[in-house]
Design a protein around this motif. Structure first.
Motif, PDB file in Angstrom:
ATOM      1  N   HIS B   4       5.665 -32.327 -21.812  1.00  0.00           N
ATOM      2  CA  HIS B   4       4.442 -31.749 -22.382  1.00  0.00           C
ATOM      3  C   HIS B   4       3.613 -32.894 -22.947  1.00  0.00           C
ATOM      4  CE1 HIS B   4       5.977 -27.542 -22.665  1.00  0.00           C
ATOM      5  NE2 HIS B   4       7.127 -28.174 -22.630  1.00  0.00           N
ATOM      6  N   ALA B   6       1.286 -33.180 -25.923  1.00  0.00           N
ATOM      7  CA  ALA B   6       0.751 -32.404 -27.045  1.00  0.00           C
ATOM      8  C   ALA B   6      -0.771 -32.532 -27.009  1.00  0.00           C
ATOM      9  CB  ALA B   6       1.296 -32.930 -28.355  1.00  0.00           C
ATOM     10  N   ASP B   9      -2.012 -35.929 -30.149  1.00  0.00           N
ATOM     11  CA  ASP B   9      -0.805 -36.717 -30.460  1.00  0.00           C
ATOM     12  C   ASP B   9      -0.410 -36.496 -31.926  1.00  0.00           C
ATOM     13  OD1 ASP B   9       0.036 -39.504 -31.793  1.00  0.00           O
ATOM     14  OD2 ASP B   9       0.842 -39.419 -29.758  1.00  0.00           O
ATOM     15  N   ILE B  10       0.899 -36.471 -32.206  1.00  0.00           N
ATOM     16  CA  ILE B  10       1.377 -36.151 -33.564  1.00  0.00           C
ATOM     17  C   ILE B  10       0.851 -37.158 -34.587  1.00  0.00           C
ATOM     18  CG2 ILE B  10       3.584 -37.410 -33.338  1.00  0.00           C
ATOM     19  CD1 ILE B  10       4.862 -34.998 -34.891  1.00  0.00           C
TER      20      ILE B  10
END
Lengths: 74, 74
Positions: B4, B6, B9-10
């Motif tokens: 995946h 996201a 991005d975190i």
């Protein structure tokens, strides 16, 4: 500076949540490691609270389990 | 293995959430750094998405802001 001692250290919370969610999926540590693109021994260490992973690793774990990072850390 | 990407991005999610929550408190980066026991330049890097912090650092940030780690990463 206020100092709080979290009731349960964040590494312990991650360890507990990882184990619960992995077992709910019926995955072995090896299957989970493959799904997350990580090494089996690293998963084992994480589930013992023996690691201090970065947020990009947490994101890989969360994506593999289909949950949010918060579900792993809160 | 499912891959995946996201949506955001975190590290970018953390950067955006840190800046919003700090500004809601009316804190400068320096005041926030003091409250969290971190260096001001590190806070600046975090708010630019230029760092990949560990979960124990995220916990310090969350405790200082009075939120859960999930509020910073989800």
């Amino acid at each position: 500076m206020t100092v709080h001692v979290a009731a349960m250290d964040i590494r312990e919370r991650l360890a507990r949540n990882l184990r619960l969610l992995r077992q709910e999926k019926g995955w072995s540590q090896e299957a989970f490691a493959d799904e997350a693109g990580l090494h089996r021994t690293y998963i084992s260490d994480l589930e013992r609270g023996a690691r201090n992973p970065t947020i990009t690793v947490v994101d890989k774990l969360a994506i593999a389990l289909g949950v949010t990072p918060g579900r792993l850390l809160d």
